[in-house]
Structures are given as structure tokens and as C-alpha cells.
Design an enzyme around this catalytic site. Structure first.
Site, mmCIF file in Angstrom:
data_model
loop_
_atom_site.group_PDB
_atom_site.id
_atom_site.type_symbol
_atom_site.label_atom_id
_atom_site.label_comp_id
_atom_site.label_asym_id
_atom_site.label_seq_id
_atom_site.Cartn_x
_atom_site.Cartn_y
_atom_site.Cartn_z
ATOM 1 N N THR A 1 16.828 -5.094 10.302
ATOM 2 C CA THR A 1 17.371 -3.890 9.642
ATOM 3 C C THR A 1 16.349 -3.215 8.718
ATOM 4 O O THR A 1 16.611 -2.171 8.157
ATOM 5 C CB THR A 1 18.611 -4.260 8.782
ATOM 6 O OG1 THR A 1 18.194 -5.212 7.789
ATOM 7 C CG2 THR A 1 19.714 -4.851 9.651
ATOM 8 N N CYS B 1 -1.359 -3.927 7.009
ATOM 9 C CA CYS B 1 -1.410 -2.630 7.697
ATOM 10 C C CYS B 1 -2.750 -1.925 7.485
ATOM 11 O O CYS B 1 -3.353 -1.379 8.411
ATOM 12 C CB CYS B 1 -0.262 -1.741 7.251
ATOM 13 S SG CYS B 1 0.066 -1.772 5.501
ATOM 14 N N SER C 1 5.862 4.056 2.426
ATOM 15 C CA SER C 1 6.665 3.202 3.325
ATOM 16 C C SER C 1 6.077 1.790 3.393
ATOM 17 O O SER C 1 6.764 0.852 3.771
ATOM 18 C CB SER C 1 6.729 3.796 4.726
ATOM 19 O OG SER C 1 5.418 4.038 5.207
ATOM 20 N N HIS D 1 -1.000 5.711 6.797
ATOM 21 C CA HIS D 1 -2.091 5.344 5.878
ATOM 22 C C HIS D 1 -3.371 6.054 6.317
ATOM 23 O O HIS D 1 -3.646 6.171 7.515
ATOM 24 C CB HIS D 1 -2.340 3.837 5.921
ATOM 25 C CG HIS D 1 -1.322 2.986 5.221
ATOM 26 N ND1 HIS D 1 -0.275 3.489 4.465
ATOM 27 C CD2 HIS D 1 -1.209 1.639 5.173
ATOM 28 C CE1 HIS D 1 0.432 2.483 3.975
ATOM 29 N NE2 HIS D 1 -0.087 1.338 4.386
HETATM 30 C C1 2RA Z 1 1.410 -1.654 1.443
HETATM 31 N N1 2RA Z 1 -0.167 -2.904 2.796
HETATM 32 O O1 2RA Z 1 0.970 -0.635 1.976
HETATM 33 C C2 2RA Z 1 0.956 -3.023 1.898
HETATM 34 C C3 2RA Z 1 2.091 -3.806 2.509
HETATM 35 N N2 2RA Z 1 2.658 -3.156 3.639
HETATM 36 O O2 2RA Z 1 2.251 -1.629 0.521
#
Ligand code: 2RA
EC number: 1.2.1.11
Length: 340
Positions: free
Chosen positions: A11, A130, A160, A243
Site C-alpha cells: 500500500t 534511489c 516522494s 531525482h
Molecule cells: C530519499 N533516498 O530520497 C532516500 C530514501 N528513498 O529520501
């Protein structure tokens, strides 16, 4: 014959994307179980054109299941990953818990697919952070051609990455700037994130780096090459998903910018959008929902002998998490489990 697949954390933002991507890529699923914590029990989630009702991870029996994609955070992973692994279910974990364990492969399939072969020590495979995943997809093809000495990276990371509450915080704070009386104090972040940037992701270490910066350094060494020196500054920006990273690379040998561009154009998982004109580059809002790691602004760094600068953008919920996890499952299937 396909696989019996579990998605734990179904979820959450990443769990839902895992379900979406398993369906989009038509991963050979014979049966799928969507697990959630007691708090989210019974919530319905989509898997392609099917609707699944989440089951309680506490009560779930992992025996007879082939692969479990985990997106439940380190604490819950610590409790349930060993249970799933001991039951013979290979765990592909998105948390940071096992990434630095020498007995657990840390895998980005475009970079080190062969690492999945060592999954058997703990029956667990780790998904990278990420911000690391998108960067190593770009570094690997260049490293193979001109051996990277040093990387200096500044990240521009969307909210996010911090979860649903952070998305709500950015939305509410932004709204509050325009609607008197609806001002929202910072809760998820130590400072206002709307119309601001925060040079702090995860906790501070004694070195003065943050743990997010330490992760990028440590994970790049494990995935690509331990000899690469990495220094990172990770910044939270008021973007919902996607990102972005400014990456400066110093090589052992000279690499011309045009050759670098050609190499990246041919590299797996990469889309080069690089024109020296208005809009000739990718921005985070354009990467959302895509699988690609986008590369723009490729150019020589003339301040050093063998330097290249580039701009790297990717959907942090996809390549940065859910897509990479599904790609690990695909690689595990092809190289080891061989069903489907
Ligand atoms: C962030 N890389 O961007 C870390 C965890 N997803 O907050």
C-alpha cells in the site's frame, strides 16, 4: 509455469509501483500476494486489471512462494526478511538493512547482473538507494571505457523519497503560502520545503556527511568498483517525484565529450536528451512514470585533465526503487530460477 510472487508493503508508494511494474512488464506471475501491516489490512490494491486485498504480513506463510519484493522499511524487514528467506522465498529488499552486508548482493541489473548469482548465502538480494541507482547506471558504461577515478555528485531529490507524508507536506505548505490561515509548519522536514531546498537527507554522521551521502559513496563502491572515490551532497528540493543529479567525473584516461555521449546513448537503461538549446535537457517533471535514466548536459570539465560533467534525472520510485527491484527479479529468473 511462472512464479508465486509476494509484494510486501503493497500500500506504500514503492509497493504500489512494484505491482504496477510487475504488470506492465508482464513478469511471469502465477500467483501474487499483496501484504501490508495490520494498519493497512484489507486495503485494496491494483495489479494490472486485477484488484487484490492486502493480507496481514504477520500471519503470512512464505513457504511455497518464490520471490518476495519488500518495501516495508528496515525495522519490519529485520523481522520478516529472515522468515521469508528461511521459508525458501528469495527476498528482494528495498530497505537499506542488507545493502552493506558482504553476504548479500547489492544489484543494479544494468551494472552488475552477475551479482544475483550469490543470492543463496542469505536468500536475500538488496536494492540500492534511489539516488545511487540512477547514478551507477550512468557511471558504469563510462567506467568500462575510461576507468573512473573520482565522482563529485550533488543531488536534487524529490519529496516522494521520504514517503506519502512528505508529499502531503509539500502540497499543504505550498497551498498555505497562498491561502491565509492555512500556513503549515514543517513536520517531516526540519525546515520549510515549499519554495526552499534542504541540504540534509537522513541523519548526520560524525564526519559531517549525512547518511544519504554515505550511502551513495558506499553503494557505488560495492556495485561498480571499490577504487572509485565518491563525494556527495544530497539536497531535498520541492519536487514531488523525480531525482536529479549533477555529476562531475574524473577519469584515469581522457574521454572526449562526444565519445561519452555516444557511449551513453548505447548504454542499457539510459536515454540521452542533450541539445545545447532552450529545453534541450530533461527535468524531473518529465521523467515521472518512465523507466529510463535520462542524461543531459554532457560536457568536458576543462578544469581537470580527464573530466566530464553531466546531468542525470530519473523517477526515484521506479528506477530508484520499484523498477530496479522488478529488474532484479527478472535477472534472478533468467540467471538462476529459470521459470516462466
Ligand atoms: C530519499 N533516498 O530520497 C532516500 C530514501 N528513498 O529520501
Amino acid at each position: 509455469m511462472g512464479y508465486k510472487v509476494v509484494v510486501a508493503g503493497a500500500t506504500g508508494n514503492v509497493g504500489r509501483e512494484m505491482l504496477n511494474i510487475l504488470a506492465e512488464r508482464q513478469f511471469p506471475v502465477d500467483e501474487l500476494a499483496a501484504l501490508a501491516s495490520r494498519r493497512s489490512l484489507g486495503t485494496e490494491v491494483s495489479f494490472g486489471d486485477k484488484t487484490l486485498t492486502t493480507q496481514d504480513i504477520e500471519q503470512f506463510d512464505f513457504s511455497g512462494w518464490d520471490i518476495a519484493l519488500f518495501a516495508i522499511g528496515s525495522d519490519a524487514t529485520k523481522k520478516y526478511a529472515p522468515i521469508a528467506a528461511a521459508a525458501g522465498c528469495v527476498v528482494i529488499d528495498n530497505s537499506s538493512l542488507y545493502r552493506y552486508d558482504p553476504d548479500v548482493p547489492l544489484v543494479v541489473p544494468e551494472v552488475n547482473p552477475e551479482a544475483v548469482d550469490n543470492y543463496g548465502k542469505k536468500n536475500i538480494i538488496a536494492n540500492p538507494n534511489c539516488s545511487t541507482a540512477q547514478m551507477v547506471v550512468a557511471l558504469k558504461p563510462l567506467h568500462d571505457r575510461a576507468k573512473i577515478k573520482r565522482v563529485v555528485v550533488s543531488t536534487y531529490q524529490s519529496v516522494s523519497g521520504s514517503g506519502k507524508e512528505a508529499i502531503d507536506e509539500l502540497w499543504d505548505q505550498t497551498k498555505g503560502m497562498y491561502v491565509p490561515g492555512q500556513e503549515k509548519e514543517p513536520k517531516v522536514y526540519p525546515k520549510q520545503i515549499a519554495f526552499n531546498v534542504i541540504p540534509h537527507i537522513d541523519v548526520f554522521l560524525d564526519s559531517g556527511d549525512t547518511k544519504e551521502e554515505w550511502k551513495m559513496v558506499t553503494e557505488t563502491k560495492k556495485i561498480v568498483d571499490p577504487s572509485i572515490k565518491v563525494t556527495a551532497t544530497c539536497v531535498r528540493v520541492p519536487v514531488f517525484v523525480g531525482h536529479a543529479e549533477s555529476i562531475n567525473i574524473e577519469f584515469e584516461d581522457f574521454l572526449d565529450e562526444d565519445e561519452a555521449r555516444d557511449i551513453l546513448r548505447e548504454a542499457p537503461g539510459i536515454m540521452v536528451i542533450d541539445k545545447r538549446e532552450d529545453g534541450g535537457y530533461v527535468t524531473p517533471v518529465e521523467c515521472v512514470g518512465d523507466y529510463a535514466t535520462f542524461i543531459s548536459r554532457i560536457r568536458q570539465d576543462v578544469t581537470i585533465e580527464n573530466g566530464i560533467n553531466l546531468w542525470c534525472v530519473s523517477d526515484n520510485l521506479r528506477k530508484g526503487a520499484a523498477l530496479n527491484a522488478v529488474q532484479i527479479a527478472e535477472t534472478l529468473g533468467k540467471r538462476v530460477l529459470k521459470k516462466g
